[in-house]
Scaffold this motif. Structure first.
Motif, PDB file in Angstrom:
ATOM      1  N   TYR A 132      41.408  51.182  60.299  1.00  9.51           N
ATOM      2  CA  TYR A 132      41.454  49.722  60.311  1.00  9.51           C
ATOM      3  C   TYR A 132      41.917  49.117  58.987  1.00  9.51           C
ATOM      4  O   TYR A 132      41.785  47.912  58.776  1.00  9.51           O
ATOM      5  N   GLY A 133      42.460  49.952  58.110  1.00 11.18           N
ATOM      6  CA  GLY A 133      43.078  49.438  56.891  1.00 11.18           C
ATOM      7  C   GLY A 133      42.122  48.772  55.928  1.00 11.18           C
ATOM      8  O   GLY A 133      42.523  47.873  55.173  1.00 11.18           O
ATOM      9  N   ILE A 134      40.866  49.197  55.915  1.00 12.71           N
ATOM     10  CA  ILE A 134      39.898  48.587  55.002  1.00 12.71           C
ATOM     11  C   ILE A 134      40.202  49.005  53.562  1.00 12.71           C
ATOM     12  O   ILE A 134      40.176  48.192  52.647  1.00 12.71           O
ATOM     13  N   ARG A 135      40.507  50.294  53.371  1.00 10.35           N
ATOM     14  CA  ARG A 135      40.883  50.798  52.056  1.00 10.35           C
ATOM     15  C   ARG A 135      42.390  50.968  51.975  1.00 10.35           C
ATOM     16  O   ARG A 135      43.053  51.274  52.967  1.00 10.35           O
ATOM     17  N   ASP A 136      42.936  50.781  50.776  1.00  9.66           N
ATOM     18  CA  ASP A 136      44.331  51.120  50.559  1.00  9.66           C
ATOM     19  C   ASP A 136      44.393  52.276  49.566  1.00  9.66           C
ATOM     20  O   ASP A 136      43.386  52.965  49.336  1.00  9.66           O
ATOM     21  N   ASP A 137      45.523  52.503  48.953  1.00  8.07           N
ATOM     22  CA  ASP A 137      45.682  53.653  48.067  1.00  8.07           C
ATOM     23  C   ASP A 137      45.497  53.299  46.595  1.00  8.07           C
ATOM     24  O   ASP A 137      45.898  54.055  45.709  1.00  8.07           O
ATOM     25  N   SER A 138      44.862  52.165  46.323  1.00  7.80           N
ATOM     26  CA  SER A 138      44.718  51.720  44.930  1.00  7.80           C
ATOM     27  C   SER A 138      43.719  52.567  44.147  1.00  7.80           C
ATOM     28  O   SER A 138      43.817  52.676  42.921  1.00  7.80           O
ATOM     29  N   GLY A 139      42.714  53.124  44.820  1.00  9.50           N
ATOM     30  CA  GLY A 139      41.710  53.936  44.142  1.00  9.50           C
ATOM     31  C   GLY A 139      40.544  53.159  43.578  1.00  9.50           C
ATOM     32  O   GLY A 139      39.618  53.742  43.006  1.00  9.50           O
ATOM     33  N   PHE A 140      40.546  51.844  43.736  1.00  4.78           N
ATOM     34  CA  PHE A 140      39.439  51.039  43.208  1.00  4.78           C
ATOM     35  C   PHE A 140      39.110  49.916  44.178  1.00  4.78           C
ATOM     36  O   PHE A 140      39.906  49.561  45.056  1.00  4.78           O
ATOM     37  N   VAL A 141      37.923  49.355  44.003  1.00 10.36           N
ATOM     38  CA  VAL A 141      37.469  48.256  44.843  1.00 10.36           C
ATOM     39  C   VAL A 141      37.016  47.108  43.960  1.00 10.36           C
ATOM     40  O   VAL A 141      36.471  47.315  42.862  1.00 10.36           O
ATOM     41  N   THR A 142      37.279  45.895  44.407  1.00 13.53           N
ATOM     42  CA  THR A 142      36.879  44.718  43.651  1.00 13.53           C
ATOM     43  C   THR A 142      35.676  44.039  44.315  1.00 13.53           C
ATOM     44  O   THR A 142      35.359  44.286  45.475  1.00 13.53           O
ATOM     45  N   GLN A 143      35.026  43.195  43.543  1.00 13.81           N
ATOM     46  CA  GLN A 143      33.942  42.330  44.015  1.00 13.81           C
ATOM     47  C   GLN A 143      32.781  43.108  44.643  1.00 13.81           C
ATOM     48  O   GLN A 143      32.064  42.594  45.494  1.00 13.81           O
ATOM     49  N   HIS A 144      32.593  44.338  44.171  1.00 16.44           N
ATOM     50  CA  HIS A 144      31.371  45.069  44.528  1.00 16.44           C
ATOM     51  C   HIS A 144      30.298  44.621  43.539  1.00 16.44           C
ATOM     52  O   HIS A 144      29.800  45.375  42.719  1.00 16.44           O
ATOM     53  N   ILE A 145      30.009  43.325  43.610  1.00 16.12           N
ATOM     54  CA  ILE A 145      29.145  42.653  42.646  1.00 16.12           C
ATOM     55  C   ILE A 145      27.904  42.131  43.356  1.00 16.12           C
ATOM     56  O   ILE A 145      27.928  41.831  44.550  1.00 16.12           O
ATOM     57  N   GLN A 192      32.145  42.058  57.678  1.00 14.26           N
ATOM     58  CA  GLN A 192      32.998  41.101  58.380  1.00 14.26           C
ATOM     59  C   GLN A 192      34.412  41.656  58.638  1.00 14.26           C
ATOM     60  O   GLN A 192      35.258  40.941  59.170  1.00 14.26           O
ATOM     61  N   SER A 193      34.658  42.905  58.236  1.00 12.74           N
ATOM     62  CA  SER A 193      35.916  43.638  58.476  1.00 12.74           C
ATOM     63  C   SER A 193      37.078  43.183  57.595  1.00 12.74           C
ATOM     64  O   SER A 193      38.230  43.465  57.901  1.00 12.74           O
ATOM     65  N   PHE A 194      36.796  42.489  56.486  1.00 11.59           N
ATOM     66  CA  PHE A 194      37.856  42.156  55.543  1.00 11.59           C
ATOM     67  C   PHE A 194      38.286  43.410  54.789  1.00 11.59           C
ATOM     68  O   PHE A 194      37.441  44.213  54.371  1.00 11.59           O
ATOM     69  N   PRO A 195      39.585  43.589  54.571  1.00 16.63           N
ATOM     70  CA  PRO A 195      40.041  44.722  53.766  1.00 16.63           C
ATOM     71  C   PRO A 195      39.645  44.546  52.306  1.00 16.63           C
ATOM     72  O   PRO A 195      39.429  43.428  51.838  1.00 16.63           O
ATOM     73  N   ASP A 196      39.581  45.657  51.591  1.00 18.27           N
ATOM     74  CA  ASP A 196      39.128  45.611  50.198  1.00 18.27           C
ATOM     75  C   ASP A 196      40.069  44.845  49.288  1.00 18.27           C
ATOM     76  O   ASP A 196      39.663  44.408  48.208  1.00 18.27           O
ATOM     77  N   ASN A 197      41.329  44.684  49.676  1.00 19.93           N
ATOM     78  CA  ASN A 197      42.261  43.918  48.839  1.00 19.93           C
ATOM     79  C   ASN A 197      42.217  42.424  49.141  1.00 19.93           C
ATOM     80  O   ASN A 197      43.045  41.663  48.623  1.00 19.93           O
ATOM     81  N   TYR A 198      41.266  41.998  49.961  1.00 15.77           N
ATOM     82  CA  TYR A 198      41.057  40.571  50.219  1.00 15.77           C
ATOM     83  C   TYR A 198      40.138  40.046  49.129  1.00 15.77           C
ATOM     84  O   TYR A 198      38.992  40.467  48.993  1.00 15.77           O
ATOM     85  N   PHE A 199      40.638  39.107  48.329  1.00 13.97           N
ATOM     86  CA  PHE A 199      39.894  38.618  47.177  1.00 13.97           C
ATOM     87  C   PHE A 199      39.402  37.200  47.435  1.00 13.97           C
ATOM     88  O   PHE A 199      40.181  36.312  47.789  1.00 13.97           O
ATOM     89  N   PHE A 200      38.110  36.992  47.242  1.00 12.61           N
ATOM     90  CA  PHE A 200      37.477  35.696  47.525  1.00 12.61           C
ATOM     91  C   PHE A 200      37.298  34.927  46.216  1.00 12.61           C
ATOM     92  O   PHE A 200      36.646  35.391  45.286  1.00 12.61           O
ATOM     93  N   GLU A 201      37.889  33.758  46.178  1.00 12.80           N
ATOM     94  CA  GLU A 201      37.942  32.963  44.958  1.00 12.80           C
ATOM     95  C   GLU A 201      36.811  31.943  44.876  1.00 12.80           C
ATOM     96  O   GLU A 201      36.258  31.511  45.893  1.00 12.80           O
ATOM     97  N   GLY A 202      36.533  31.527  43.651  1.00 11.10           N
ATOM     98  CA  GLY A 202      35.730  30.344  43.393  1.00 11.10           C
ATOM     99  C   GLY A 202      36.657  29.228  42.937  1.00 11.10           C
ATOM    100  O   GLY A 202      37.866  29.412  42.799  1.00 11.10           O
ATOM    101  N   VAL A 203      36.099  28.057  42.715  1.00 15.52           N
ATOM    102  CA  VAL A 203      36.910  26.967  42.167  1.00 15.52           C
ATOM    103  C   VAL A 203      37.352  27.334  40.752  1.00 15.52           C
ATOM    104  O   VAL A 203      38.481  27.087  40.342  1.00 15.52           O
ATOM    105  N   LEU A 204      36.454  27.966  40.002  1.00 15.72           N
ATOM    106  CA  LEU A 204      36.750  28.434  38.654  1.00 15.72           C
ATOM    107  C   LEU A 204      36.934  29.942  38.682  1.00 15.72           C
ATOM    108  O   LEU A 204      36.301  30.639  39.473  1.00 15.72           O
ATOM    109  N   GLU A 205      37.772  30.443  37.799  1.00 15.09           N
ATOM    110  CA  GLU A 205      37.913  31.902  37.706  1.00 15.09           C
ATOM    111  C   GLU A 205      36.592  32.505  37.228  1.00 15.09           C
ATOM    112  O   GLU A 205      35.940  31.985  36.332  1.00 15.09           O
ATOM    113  N   GLY A 206      36.212  33.606  37.850  1.00 19.41           N
ATOM    114  CA  GLY A 206      34.962  34.257  37.504  1.00 19.41           C
ATOM    115  C   GLY A 206      33.774  33.775  38.312  1.00 19.41           C
ATOM    116  O   GLY A 206      32.683  34.322  38.211  1.00 19.41           O
ATOM    117  N   GLU A 207      33.989  32.748  39.130  1.00 21.70           N
ATOM    118  CA  GLU A 207      32.906  32.192  39.957  1.00 21.70           C
ATOM    119  C   GLU A 207      32.973  32.865  41.332  1.00 21.70           C
ATOM    120  O   GLU A 207      33.435  32.302  42.306  1.00 21.70           O
TER     121      GLU A 207
END
Length: 413
Positions: free
Chosen positions: A263-276, A364-379
């Motif tokens: 289902y294309g959740i992971r790509d070949d980047s080797g890392f994951v973001t927002q595992h916060i 929710q089945s979002f792929p790992d390269n889907y990045f969720f933003e705040g109004v400010l960077e870092g939020e």
């Protein structure tokens, strides 16, 4: 056939739209009131543009924090972002219609998708979400209809909670049907569980499909997935983290698996973001440990069953499953996760925390390269959780989009 153009109303972070993009539909406009979600839509548009241009490393540099959001956007033609309209449907309709007319450039709008905020119809929720009299959100379907009236798409897809069909004795749904029929559309509603469409979550939603009376359509039969997967398929490769984890990106802990590849959740980047993760106070962590220990014995705790010396809240009548461990078939993700994580406790007692942003996104089945933003960077915590909780799961949307495309390709007036 010619390009199929659509408008996404009440677009949120774009989960619904993602499914249609994957089947080649062209987004003329996304309309969304939340500013942070609009940044997420723009960042996802940047991903699709750079991926198609074979410049994905620029996007990955952004995910890693090597370039900032302004720098990322500088690589993208402005017209790509024009489709994201940050406006309030109803209040700003004149401006929205003017923008869409300019973006469409005379092209036909084949489809409208979207789902108005569902809290007013929901039967499930915490005490503050109890229905209030004359909630204006119950009539947002009228605003949806104004887009149908102006753009006359052949078909529309309207997503919401099952309560839409029954709240107030079914009055809202009856009024919706009469209104849309006056606008020239036949429609039918079906209740669907996202779990049947490869989403690892028990999420039941009503999907209304409507079509022009002049077209010979029927409600589509959405085929269910034969093979079922579980929570461990989306959690097992993510590295263990504790509370208040804030690293921008992190390497995967384990190799991929069948679900993540299929289902294309992971790509070949080797890392994951927002595992916060968020911070927790010690009193809540005591309850988390108790909840996990009970869960491991097959017991789901209720708020009124938490020992008095441990309980942090006096209310033992509303939302009794306030503290809940994420099971093998995760329960419905809701936007309240933006306020606290008590309803989504990680099952690993060694980590002793609520789930991370990325874990919520995977549910929710979002792929790992889907990045969720705040109004400010870092939020990235509260706004990300809210967007994820409100979203239509992309895999469910993809199954819907596949059938809608076949219907439009076989259209017979």
């Amino acid at each position: 056939m010619n390009e199929l153009n659509y408008i996404d109303v009440f677009a949120g972070s774009g989960g619904f739209s993602e499914g249609f993009l994957r089947h080649g539909f062209n987004p003329v406009a996304h309309i969304e009131i939340n500013k942070a979600a609009c940044f997420t839509l723009r960042t996802r548009a940047a991903y699709h543009y750079l991926s198609a241009a074979q410049q994905i490393e620029i996007y990955r540099d952004y995910l890693k924090g090597k370039i900032n959001r302004k720098e990322l956007y500088s690589y993208i033609p402005e017209k790509i972002f024009d489709s994201v309209i940050n406006a309030e449907i109803g209040k700003d309709n004149d401006r929205i219609f003017e923008s869409i007319d300019r973006l469409a450039e005379g092209r036909k709008i084949d489809l409208i998708i979207g789902g108005p905020p569902c809290q007013a119809y929901s039967k499930v929720g915490r005490a503050p979400l109890k229905h209030k009299k004359d909630d204006p959100r119950t009539k947002l379907y009228i605003q949806y209809g104004r887009f149908l009236k102006k753009y006359q798409p052949d078909i529309f897809v309207f997503e919401n909670v099952p309560g839409l069909l029954s709240v107030a004795g079914g009055t809202y749904f009856k009024n919706l049907k009469m209104y849309f029929r006056r606008l020239g559309y036949c429609l039918e509603a079906g209740i669907h569980n996202a779990f049947d469409y490869s989403v690892i979550q028990r999420r039941v939603r009503v999907i209304i499909v409507g079509w022009k009376k002049s077209i010979d359509f029927n409600y589509p039969d959405f085929p269910v997935s034969e093979k079922k997967f579980c929570r461990d398929d989306i959690f097992s490769d993510l590295p263990p983290v504790g509370i208040n984890e804030k690293r921008r990106f992190i390497k995967y802990y384990n190799g991929s698996n069948e679900y993540l590849r299929r289902y294309g959740i992971r790509d070949d980047s080797g890392f994951v973001t927002q595992h916060i993760t968020r911070s927790h106070n010690q009193r809540d962590l005591v309850i988390y440990r108790f909840a996990i220990e009970q869960f491991e014995q097959g017991i789901l705790i209720r708020n009124d069953g938490i020992p008095d010396e441990m309980r942090t809240q006096k209310n033992v009548t509303d939302f009794l499953d306030r503290f809940k461990v994420v099971g093998p078939e995760p329960h419905t993700m809701i936007a309240h996760i933006a306020k606290d994580g008590h309803h989504y406790i990680h099952p690993d007692i060694r980590q002793l925390r609520s789930i991370s942003v990325r874990e919520a996104a995977r549910i929710q089945s979002f792929p790992d390269n889907y990045f969720f933003e705040g109004v400010l960077e870092g939020e990235f915590l509260g706004p990300a959780f809210q967007q994820i909780g409100n979203a239509v799961p992309p895999l469910m949307a993809e199954k819907i989009a596949n059938k809608i495309k076949k219907m439009l390709c076989l259209k017979t007036p």
